[in-house]
Design a protein around this motif. Structure first.
Motif, PDB file in Angstrom:
ATOM      1  N   UNK A   2       0.833  -1.197   0.000  1.00  0.00           N
ATOM      2  CA  UNK A   2       0.000   0.000   0.000  1.00  0.00           C
ATOM      3  C   UNK A   2       0.871   1.251   0.000  1.00  0.00           C
ATOM      4  N   UNK A   3       1.955   1.235   0.775  1.00  0.00           N
ATOM      5  CA  UNK A   3       2.863   2.381   0.831  1.00  0.00           C
ATOM      6  C   UNK A   3       3.522   2.627  -0.521  1.00  0.00           C
ATOM      7  N   UNK A   4       3.999   1.574  -1.162  1.00  0.00           N
ATOM      8  CA  UNK A   4       4.641   1.717  -2.475  1.00  0.00           C
ATOM      9  C   UNK A   4       3.619   2.190  -3.509  1.00  0.00           C
ATOM     10  N   UNK A   5       2.419   1.655  -3.461  1.00  0.00           N
ATOM     11  CA  UNK A   5       1.341   2.058  -4.359  1.00  0.00           C
ATOM     12  C   UNK A   5       1.061   3.555  -4.199  1.00  0.00           C
ATOM     13  N   UNK A   6       0.973   4.012  -2.957  1.00  0.00           N
ATOM     14  CA  UNK A   6       0.747   5.434  -2.696  1.00  0.00           C
ATOM     15  C   UNK A   6       1.887   6.291  -3.195  1.00  0.00           C
ATOM     16  N   UNK A   7       3.107   5.836  -2.981  1.00  0.00           N
ATOM     17  CA  UNK A   7       4.273   6.587  -3.453  1.00  0.00           C
ATOM     18  C   UNK A   7       4.246   6.726  -4.965  1.00  0.00           C
ATOM     19  N   UNK A   8       3.952   5.638  -5.667  1.00  0.00           N
ATOM     20  CA  UNK A   8       3.928   5.663  -7.129  1.00  0.00           C
ATOM     21  C   UNK A   8       2.841   6.613  -7.626  1.00  0.00           C
ATOM     22  N   UNK A   9       1.698   6.632  -6.965  1.00  0.00           N
ATOM     23  CA  UNK A   9       0.611   7.506  -7.400  1.00  0.00           C
ATOM     24  C   UNK A   9       0.868   8.979  -7.093  1.00  0.00           C
ATOM     25  N   UNK A  10       1.818   9.268  -6.199  1.00  0.00           N
ATOM     26  CA  UNK A  10       2.053  10.648  -5.792  1.00  0.00           C
ATOM     27  C   UNK A  10       3.405  11.215  -6.224  1.00  0.00           C
ATOM     28  N   UNK A  11       4.124  10.513  -7.087  1.00  0.00           N
ATOM     29  CA  UNK A  11       5.403  11.044  -7.561  1.00  0.00           C
ATOM     30  C   UNK A  11       5.141  12.184  -8.548  1.00  0.00           C
ATOM     31  N   UNK A  12       6.021  13.190  -8.564  1.00  0.00           N
ATOM     32  CA  UNK A  12       5.800  14.362  -9.420  1.00  0.00           C
ATOM     33  C   UNK A  12       5.574  14.081 -10.910  1.00  0.00           C
ATOM     34  N   UNK A  13       6.268  13.121 -11.545  1.00  0.00           N
ATOM     35  CA  UNK A  13       5.970  12.911 -12.975  1.00  0.00           C
ATOM     36  C   UNK A  13       4.514  12.506 -13.226  1.00  0.00           C
ATOM     37  N   UNK A  14       3.946  11.697 -12.366  1.00  0.00           N
ATOM     38  CA  UNK A  14       2.546  11.307 -12.542  1.00  0.00           C
ATOM     39  C   UNK A  14       1.614  12.455 -12.167  1.00  0.00           C
ATOM     40  N   UNK A  15       1.965  13.221 -11.152  1.00  0.00           N
ATOM     41  CA  UNK A  15       1.137  14.365 -10.771  1.00  0.00           C
ATOM     42  C   UNK A  15       1.073  15.404 -11.888  1.00  0.00           C
ATOM     43  N   UNK A  63      -8.671  17.054  -7.285  1.00  0.00           N
ATOM     44  CA  UNK A  63      -9.580  15.906  -7.305  1.00  0.00           C
ATOM     45  C   UNK A  63      -8.781  14.602  -7.301  1.00  0.00           C
ATOM     46  N   UNK A  64      -7.717  14.562  -8.105  1.00  0.00           N
ATOM     47  CA  UNK A  64      -6.862  13.371  -8.163  1.00  0.00           C
ATOM     48  C   UNK A  64      -6.233  13.091  -6.794  1.00  0.00           C
ATOM     49  N   UNK A  65      -5.680  14.133  -6.169  1.00  0.00           N
ATOM     50  CA  UNK A  65      -5.053  13.950  -4.853  1.00  0.00           C
ATOM     51  C   UNK A  65      -6.065  13.453  -3.822  1.00  0.00           C
ATOM     52  N   UNK A  66      -7.277  13.994  -3.833  1.00  0.00           N
ATOM     53  CA  UNK A  66      -8.294  13.548  -2.894  1.00  0.00           C
ATOM     54  C   UNK A  66      -8.675  12.097  -3.139  1.00  0.00           C
ATOM     55  N   UNK A  67      -8.844  11.707  -4.389  1.00  0.00           N
ATOM     56  CA  UNK A  67      -9.216  10.321  -4.709  1.00  0.00           C
ATOM     57  C   UNK A  67      -8.105   9.361  -4.296  1.00  0.00           C
ATOM     58  N   UNK A  68      -6.852   9.714  -4.585  1.00  0.00           N
ATOM     59  CA  UNK A  68      -5.734   8.856  -4.189  1.00  0.00           C
ATOM     60  C   UNK A  68      -5.689   8.726  -2.672  1.00  0.00           C
ATOM     61  N   UNK A  69      -5.833   9.842  -1.973  1.00  0.00           N
ATOM     62  CA  UNK A  69      -5.837   9.830  -0.510  1.00  0.00           C
ATOM     63  C   UNK A  69      -6.949   8.920   0.023  1.00  0.00           C
ATOM     64  N   UNK A  70      -8.159   9.059  -0.524  1.00  0.00           N
ATOM     65  CA  UNK A  70      -9.295   8.258  -0.069  1.00  0.00           C
ATOM     66  C   UNK A  70      -9.077   6.768  -0.346  1.00  0.00           C
ATOM     67  N   UNK A  71      -8.518   6.442  -1.500  1.00  0.00           N
ATOM     68  CA  UNK A  71      -8.261   5.035  -1.844  1.00  0.00           C
ATOM     69  C   UNK A  71      -7.216   4.437  -0.901  1.00  0.00           C
ATOM     70  N   UNK A  72      -6.158   5.175  -0.613  1.00  0.00           N
ATOM     71  CA  UNK A  72      -5.117   4.664   0.287  1.00  0.00           C
ATOM     72  C   UNK A  72      -5.664   4.453   1.695  1.00  0.00           C
ATOM     73  N   UNK A  73      -6.459   5.395   2.180  1.00  0.00           N
ATOM     74  CA  UNK A  73      -7.075   5.250   3.507  1.00  0.00           C
ATOM     75  C   UNK A  73      -8.029   4.055   3.513  1.00  0.00           C
ATOM     76  N   UNK A  74      -8.802   3.901   2.441  1.00  0.00           N
ATOM     77  CA  UNK A  74      -9.733   2.768   2.349  1.00  0.00           C
ATOM     78  C   UNK A  74      -9.012   1.428   2.318  1.00  0.00           C
ATOM     79  N   UNK A  75      -7.919   1.355   1.564  1.00  0.00           N
ATOM     80  CA  UNK A  75      -7.145   0.111   1.525  1.00  0.00           C
ATOM     81  C   UNK A  75      -6.549  -0.223   2.889  1.00  0.00           C
ATOM     82  N   UNK A  76      -6.009   0.781   3.568  1.00  0.00           N
ATOM     83  CA  UNK A  76      -5.432   0.552   4.885  1.00  0.00           C
ATOM     84  C   UNK A  76      -6.504   0.145   5.884  1.00  0.00           C
TER      85      UNK A  76
END
Length: 76
Positions: A25-38, A55-68
């Motif tokens: 989950x941590x690696x998944x979150x890191x990959x989704x939040x790296x500057x090239x993808x942002x 909107x993207x940042x909020x969705x990623x945040x919500x998905x990571x919290x939901x997975x955890x």
């Protein structure tokens, strides 16, 4: 062995599996939040009046919290 609080005992293999999933989950979150993808989402467009990047940042945040939360709920 670790006791779960419900009289059950987790073995070392279950603890390693749990830790592995947390790392995933941590690696998944890191990959989704790296500057090239942002930068892909950093356009001038808006979704429901909100910039796409926010909107993207909020969705990623919500998905990571939901997975955890799902992982923690399943583990004990």
């Amino acid at each position: 062995m670790a006791e779960t609080g419900r009289g059950e005992v987790n073995g070392p293999e279950e603890d390693q599996s749990f830790n592995g999933r947390l790392i995933l989950i941590t690696v998944f979150g890191f990959v989704l939040l790296v500057p090239p993808l942002l930068s892909v989402f950093n356009t001038g467009a808006q979704v429901f009046g909100v910039p796409v990047i926010w909107a993207y940042l909020f969705v990623v945040w919500a998905v990571l919290i939901g997975l955890a939360a799902a992982l923690a709920g399943r583990s004990g």
